[in-house]
Motif scaffolding. Structure first.
Motif, mmCIF file in Angstrom:
data_model
loop_
_atom_site.group_PDB
_atom_site.id
_atom_site.type_symbol
_atom_site.label_atom_id
_atom_site.label_comp_id
_atom_site.label_asym_id
_atom_site.label_seq_id
_atom_site.Cartn_x
_atom_site.Cartn_y
_atom_site.Cartn_z
ATOM 1 N N GLY A 1 1.105 -1.288 0.006
ATOM 2 C CA GLY A 1 -0.044 0.146 0.219
ATOM 3 C C GLY A 1 1.082 1.002 0.093
ATOM 4 N N GLY A 2 0.470 2.036 1.002
ATOM 5 C CA GLY A 2 1.019 3.242 1.306
ATOM 6 C C GLY A 2 2.984 2.859 1.362
ATOM 7 N N SER A 3 3.212 2.333 2.047
ATOM 8 C CA SER A 3 4.549 1.776 2.223
ATOM 9 C C SER A 3 5.169 1.078 0.975
ATOM 10 C CB SER A 3 4.016 1.177 3.267
ATOM 11 O OG SER A 3 3.926 1.353 4.811
ATOM 12 N N ASN A 4 4.825 1.344 -0.253
ATOM 13 C CA ASN A 4 4.958 0.442 -1.379
ATOM 14 C C ASN A 4 4.605 1.450 -2.737
ATOM 15 O OD1 ASN A 4 3.729 -1.198 -3.696
ATOM 16 N ND2 ASN A 4 6.069 -2.031 -3.388
ATOM 17 N N SER B 1 9.057 -1.926 5.050
ATOM 18 C CA SER B 1 8.981 -0.796 5.348
ATOM 19 C C SER B 1 7.082 -0.450 6.152
ATOM 20 C CB SER B 1 8.309 0.301 3.817
ATOM 21 O OG SER B 1 9.098 1.394 4.416
ATOM 22 N N SER B 2 6.894 -0.348 6.663
ATOM 23 C CA SER B 2 5.765 -0.615 7.785
ATOM 24 C C SER B 2 4.924 0.585 8.368
ATOM 25 C CB SER B 2 5.453 -1.958 8.230
ATOM 26 O OG SER B 2 3.994 -1.924 8.776
ATOM 27 N N LYS B 3 4.189 1.701 8.642
ATOM 28 C CA LYS B 3 3.777 2.455 9.558
ATOM 29 C C LYS B 3 3.639 1.925 10.625
ATOM 30 C CE LYS B 3 0.829 6.346 9.818
ATOM 31 N NZ LYS B 3 -0.120 6.995 9.520
ATOM 32 N N THR B 4 2.964 0.648 10.695
ATOM 33 C CA THR B 4 2.804 -0.340 12.164
ATOM 34 C C THR B 4 2.911 -1.536 12.287
ATOM 35 O OG1 THR B 4 1.399 -1.983 10.165
ATOM 36 C CG2 THR B 4 -0.112 0.017 11.305
ATOM 37 N N PHE B 5 3.974 -1.879 11.305
ATOM 38 C CA PHE B 5 4.973 -2.740 11.807
ATOM 39 C C PHE B 5 3.852 -4.084 12.460
ATOM 40 C CE2 PHE B 5 8.611 -4.810 11.940
ATOM 41 C CZ PHE B 5 9.868 -4.552 11.842
ATOM 42 N N THR B 6 3.123 -4.251 12.007
ATOM 43 C CA THR B 6 2.191 -5.419 12.051
ATOM 44 C C THR B 6 1.076 -6.073 10.851
ATOM 45 O OG1 THR B 6 -0.169 -4.051 12.267
ATOM 46 C CG2 THR B 6 1.235 -3.981 14.334
ATOM 47 N N THR B 7 1.505 -5.271 10.115
ATOM 48 C CA THR B 7 1.071 -5.827 8.816
ATOM 49 C C THR B 7 1.273 -7.086 8.408
ATOM 50 O OG1 THR B 7 0.522 -3.407 7.767
ATOM 51 C CG2 THR B 7 0.178 -4.839 6.234
ATOM 52 N N THR B 8 0.072 -7.986 8.478
ATOM 53 C CA THR B 8 0.448 -9.377 7.700
ATOM 54 C C THR B 8 1.192 -9.492 6.685
ATOM 55 O OG1 THR B 8 -1.843 -9.965 8.967
ATOM 56 C CG2 THR B 8 -0.463 -11.579 7.604
HETATM 57 O O1 LIG Z 1 2.298 1.057 6.327
HETATM 58 P P1 LIG Z 1 1.363 -0.473 6.489
HETATM 59 O O2 LIG Z 1 1.140 0.146 8.214
HETATM 60 O O3 LIG Z 1 2.609 -2.146 6.671
HETATM 61 O O4 LIG Z 1 0.520 -0.371 6.245
HETATM 62 C C1 LIG Z 1 0.107 -0.793 4.735
HETATM 63 C C2 LIG Z 1 -0.805 -0.419 4.237
HETATM 64 O O5 LIG Z 1 -1.766 -0.493 4.753
HETATM 65 C C3 LIG Z 1 -3.590 0.422 4.425
HETATM 66 O O6 LIG Z 1 -3.632 0.220 5.947
HETATM 67 C C4 LIG Z 1 -4.641 -0.580 4.288
HETATM 68 O O7 LIG Z 1 -4.459 -1.908 4.123
HETATM 69 C C5 LIG Z 1 -2.848 1.650 3.496
HETATM 70 O O8 LIG Z 1 -3.803 2.391 4.697
HETATM 71 C C6 LIG Z 1 -1.776 1.795 4.441
HETATM 72 O O9 LIG Z 1 -1.155 1.989 2.887
#
Ligand SMILES: O=P(O)(O)OC[C@H]1O[C@](O)(CO)[C@@H](O)[C@@H]1O
Length: 547
Positions: free
Chosen positions: A153-156, A204-211
């Motif tokens: 997503g936004g991190s790519n 690159s992950s704002k949350t560092f939780t994205t599966t």
């Molecule tokens: O940077 P993160 O926390 O891994 O999130 C990646 C992407 O996932 C989203 O939350 C949508 O699933 C986007 O808004 C975001 O850019």
């Protein structure tokens, strides 16, 4: 609560739209020879021509009145001042601060953002120069040759779109690659030719939780450790960009190699932050700064230009007009510049994740169409694929045509052919050709009456299809920064006009949650309760066949 439909200007535009639906853009050009001058703008970095829309002076006047009734100028002020306009998440929206390189303090919640941003830039510069100059060494003492950005997503999308667009400017100090998909095929393809001793990963992950990102990060770590036979190699080959320092640290990344990103920067507006590390690594820090400067130029334009001369505002108003008032359901983005081949994918997230919603700020159903679905392709490829639909289907798809006066390639003899198509397609979409013209043309070509009767109706192009033209001088870091910021502010303005919270993305959560649930059941081989028969049937089929 002032709902948009209750505004007099909204109601007047609804009535006006009924009249305008009977009009033809081509006739509007015949009536006003100054139409191009009246409906185009020269902004630093590009020319914006919106004259081929189904609009008149009255339409634009009505739209500007609506914008003022919606207090767009005041909302713009609120964003630049750092007010918490992301109401559902209670956050400010300050990606504009990332490209404001002034030293003037900007205080948010007692902290000086200017200092934070400048510190982050110093960190980005030091790190990227170290890697590019071969001073960052891997576990066996070798310099880094390949960088893999793992994010989604936004991190790519932003960094990938920009490095693809500007690759002509890369000095190839390092090769940058991207992994976003949790499908193991992608990471396998990317890693296959790489040397673990000389590869650096950015998680690159704002949350560092994205599966998806965490799964890929773990695969990358295993790949590295199984080559290095040493877990401590991780700190030499992994850096992170995240707001979640704890999780990034637990992964094994040294604290000084975790680049910050803040809650006032939305993921899809974050390429200007350390999320842009791949850009600075690939192109050098100076080019990264040029990108920020280009965006800042448009920030100033958006902030200061009156609505009537404000390109992002006009784009937003036209999108609202075409979609909400004239009824278009989708919008095409058609770059006539190969470097921009990832732009449409980038804008899909930027626009659809921001404004693809149906309740307003007060949680009420809006009761009108919000944003169109965004789709498209490089224009020339599109011409040989879906332009048939653009020209002759029953659905009108307004389109943004984006091209450059000069190409950045050294290959000669192509650009005029490319741009001839850019101009011709917009003309054809607008002018069309009626049955009488078709018949006369076929007759002049000596066709039989029988042939003419059979074929003529199929050759009619109704025309009257709106387009915008954005004509850059040339693709550069600066002009690309401007182009992206143009769309960002369009999206912001559109959200205000539609009364939509543009900066959250609750719509992605439901599917994410269900997937986690299903994954648990797959791993533990347990049955899922309370599922519909289709979901259960599909999962059972998958389990039986696959294991
Ligand atoms: O940077 P993160 O926390 O891994 O999130 C990646 C992407 O996932 C989203 O939350 C949508 O699933 C986007 O808004 C975001 O850019």
């Amino acid at each position: 609560m002032q709902f948009r439909q209750n505004l007099k200007s909204w109601q007047e535009l609804l009535i006006h739209a009924k009249d305008m639906k009977k009009q033809n853009i081509k006739d509007l050009f015949s009536e006003n020879t100054e139409r191009f001058n009246d409906f185009s703008l020269k902004v630093p970095a590009f020319l914006f021509d919106y004259s081929k829309n189904l609009i008149t002076e009255r339409t634009m006047k009505g739209l500007f009145t609506l914008a003022r009734d919606c207090q767009l100028e005041q909302w713009r002020e609120k964003m630049f001042n750092g007010e918490r306009i992301n109401t559902t998440e209670d956050r400010s929206v300050l990606h504009v601060a990332l490209r404001d390189r002034s030293t003037k303090p900007f205080i948010l919640d007692g902290e000086n953002l200017t200092d934070k941003v400048n510190q982050a830039l110093i960190q980005i510069k030091a790190f990227t120069e170290k890697v590019r100059m071969g001073q960052w060494l891997g576990y066996s003492g070798k310099r880094i040759k390949d960088v893999v950005n793992i994010g989604v997503g936004g991190s790519n999308l932003g960094p990938q779109m920009v490095t693809e667009a500007l690759k002509q400017y890369s000095d190839n100090s390092v090769n940058v690659h991207y992994v976003s998909n949790v499908d193991g095929n992608q990471i396998a393809d990317v890693l296959r030719p790489l040397d673990p001793e000389r590869t650096l990963f950015i998680i690159s992950s704002k949350t560092f939780t994205t599966t998806e990102t965490m799964t890929n990060a773990n695969t990358a770590m295993n790949w590295l450790v199984s080559a290095a036979f040493d877990q401590t190699a991780v700190s030499k080959h992994f850096v992170a960009v995240s707001a979640n320092k704890e999780n990034a640290g637990n992964f094994g990344i040294d604290n000084e190699n975790i680049f910050d990103i803040w809650d006032w920067v939305g993921g899809r507006f974050s390429l200007w932050s350390a999320i842009g590390l791949p850009i600075a690594l690939d192109l050098g820090f100076d080019k990264f700064i040029e990108l920020l400067e280009g965006a800042h130029e448009i920030d100033l334009h958006f902030k200061n230009a009156p609505l009537e001369e404000n390109a992002p505002v006009i784009m937003a108003l036209l999108s609202l007009w075409n979609c909400t008032f004239l009824g278009s359901q989708s919008q095409a983005i058609l770059p006539y510049d190969q470097p921009l081949h990832k732009l449409t994918a980038y804008l899909q997230q930027a626009e659809m994740e921001s404004n693809g919603k149906s309740v307003n700020w007060y949680g009420e159903e809006v009761g009108y169409s919000t944003v169109p679905s965004i789709w498209g392709e490089i224009g020339i490829n599109g011409q040989h694929a879906f332009y048939q639909y653009l020209h002759q289907s029953n659905n009108v798809v307004p389109a943004d045509f984006i091209g450059s006066v000069k190409s950045i390639t050294s290959v000669q003899g192509h650009h005029d052919t490319l741009m001839a198509n850019f101009f011709a397609q917009m003309e054809a979409l607008m002018s069309g050709v009626n049955e009488q013209q078709v018949r006369e043309d076929l007759k002049a070509k000596g066709r039989t009456q029988e042939y003419i009767d059979k074929v003529a109706p199929h050759k009619v192009h109704k025309g009257n299809r709106p387009t915008n033209a954005i004509l850059l001088d040339q693709i550069s870091a600066k002009s690309l920064g401007s182009l992206i910021a143009l769309y960002e502010h369009k999206i912001f303005s559109q959200g205000i006009l539609l009364q939509i919270c543009s900066f959250d993305q609750w719509g992605v959560e439901l599917g994410k949650g269900l997937a986690i649930n299903i994954l648990d059941a797959l791993k533990t081989n347990t049955e899922l309760d309370n599922r519909d028969s289709s979901t259960t049937g599909l999962i059972n089929y998958y389990k039986c066949k696959g294991r």
